[in-house]
Design an enzyme around this catalytic site. Structure first.
Site, PDB file in Angstrom:
ATOM      1  N   SER A 140     -12.439 -38.520 -28.690  1.00  0.00           N
ATOM      2  CA  SER A 140     -13.199 -39.576 -28.025  1.00  0.00           C
ATOM      3  C   SER A 140     -13.394 -39.181 -26.563  1.00  0.00           C
ATOM      4  CB  SER A 140     -12.479 -40.920 -28.170  1.00  0.00           C
ATOM      5  OG  SER A 140     -13.266 -41.972 -27.633  1.00  0.00           O
ATOM      6  N   HIS A 191     -16.391 -39.809 -31.074  1.00  0.00           N
ATOM      7  CA  HIS A 191     -16.993 -41.067 -30.642  1.00  0.00           C
ATOM      8  C   HIS A 191     -18.099 -40.754 -29.633  1.00  0.00           C
ATOM      9  CE1 HIS A 191     -12.858 -43.230 -31.355  1.00  0.00           C
ATOM     10  NE2 HIS A 191     -13.464 -42.884 -32.481  1.00  0.00           N
ATOM     11  N   ASP A 210      -7.432 -44.942 -32.379  1.00  0.00           N
ATOM     12  CA  ASP A 210      -8.136 -44.428 -33.555  1.00  0.00           C
ATOM     13  C   ASP A 210      -7.645 -43.031 -33.914  1.00  0.00           C
ATOM     14  OD1 ASP A 210     -10.016 -44.455 -35.616  1.00  0.00           O
ATOM     15  OD2 ASP A 210     -11.540 -43.479 -34.379  1.00  0.00           O
TER      16      ASP A 210
END
Length: 351
Positions: free
Chosen positions: A169, A196, A289
């Site tokens: 991310s 992401h 996540d």
């Protein structure tokens, strides 16, 4: 959600103020007219989100992003007059930890703000993630507590090439580039990356990563089957899963998952189909996540790696994985590639 605005144009700053006020739960924390002022203000009053212009006097947005993410990390959205005209700077800022980029909204006649839809959507997503993170931070973490599991379904899939799966991310592009450049061409393994990033920037990210990798890189398409010697990168705002036939599928479900595409969703789909063990990696990023999915894969015999704290732009996702006991190794990106090569070669010898 407190939002900071960094822009040297009074008109642009006023347009951004109005956009922030249009997002439920958001308010302007402070403004700055250049990068130097932004670095100082962020250190004194760290915002929940920061809207960063690229072209400014004294210090530009790229350098300001680098310094803020090093000393006062927070979610940064690049807001520039023309994203397409500043792509090199945009990806440089993303390499330092910026999450995304949008064109600067324009203040029109009568105070109407034009072109604000993308920014409102992205700020709303950040507000949702900020609220979720606040709840998680107040909830005691219990490493011994068994996380939710995706039930095992179907027949085990054992005819895929050795798999290396990577989730990332905030700050991920730079870490990904460092890992991929150490992996060989014409390799026996396949690499799948879940990053992401807004779908509109995925093609540019893939092109940028291609300059750092020996293997060919392309975006994941519906029905793709992982093949040796290729790198497949998530390219939509929906999730990626492996189906019962060993193909990659793109799905909006679970809709409630705020991280899109979700690393957990992809990793757990591999665990659910009992894919032959490979290597799973969680790189820098905010939130949690990937931690749960990494643990599910470790328990099925996968070699699991989390990026170390010292080299992370944000030590959120790797930290969650470490706290959960999901990581076999904790390494900097420069060493992750070497470990991946060693493990994959060893697994190939055992097949």
């Amino acid at each position: 959600m407190k939002v900071a605005i960094v822009n040297d144009s009074p008109l642009a700053t006023e347009a951004l103020r109005r956009v922030v006020r249009a997002v439920p739960g958001a308010e302007v924390a402070w403004t700055a007219a250049d990068g130097i002022e932004a670095v100082d203000r962020a250190a004194a009053d760290r915002p929940d989100a920061l809207l960063m212009d690229l072209i400014m006097p004294r210090m530009d947005g790229v350098e300001a992003t680098r310094l803020i993410m090093r000393s006062s990390p927070c979610p940064i959205l690049v807001v520039t007059a023309t994203v397409s005209g500043n792509m090199d700077r945009v990806y440089e800022a993303m390499g330092h930890g910026a999450l995304d980029a949008v064109n600067t909204p324009a203040l029109g006649p009568g105070g109407v703000v034009n072109g604000s839809e993308d920014l409102v959507r992205k700020l709303s997503q950040l507000a949702q993630l900020s609220s979720r993170s606040a709840i998680e931070s107040k909830t005691p973490h219990r490493p011994s507590q068994e996380p939710a599991r995706t039930p095992l379904v179907g027949t085990p899939i054992d005819d895929l090439p050795p798999m290396v799966v990577i989730g990332a991310s905030t700050g991920g592009p730079k870490a990904l580039a460092e890992v991929l450049e150490s992996l060989p061409a014409n390799w026996l393994a396949t690499v799948v990356v879940i990053q992401h990033i807004d779908a509109s920037f995925a093609p540019g990210l893939t092109k940028w990563l291609a300059g750092h990798a020996r293997m060919p890189i392309r975006l994941i398409g519906e029905g793709d089957r992982p093949a040796p010697g290729t790198v497949l990168v998530s390219g939509t705002d929906d999730h990626v899963v492996l189906d019962d036939l060993g193909r990659l599928s793109i799905t909006p479900e679970p809709a409630s998952q705020p991280y899109r595409p979700s690393v957990d969703v992809f990793f757990e789909s591999l665990a659910a189909r009992r894919v032959r063990p490979g290597v799973a990696v969680v790189l820098t990023g905010m939130g949690r996540d990937g931690a749960r999915g990494l643990l599910a894969l470790r328990e099925l015999g996968w070699h699991t790696i989390a990026q170390d704290r010292e080299t992370c732009t944000v030590w959120g996702m790797p930290r969650a994985a470490v706290e959960l006991g999901a990581a076999v190794e904790i390494l900097p990106p420069q060493q992750i590639g070497s470990s991946v090569r060693s493990v994959i070669n060893s697994l190939a010898d055992q097949r």
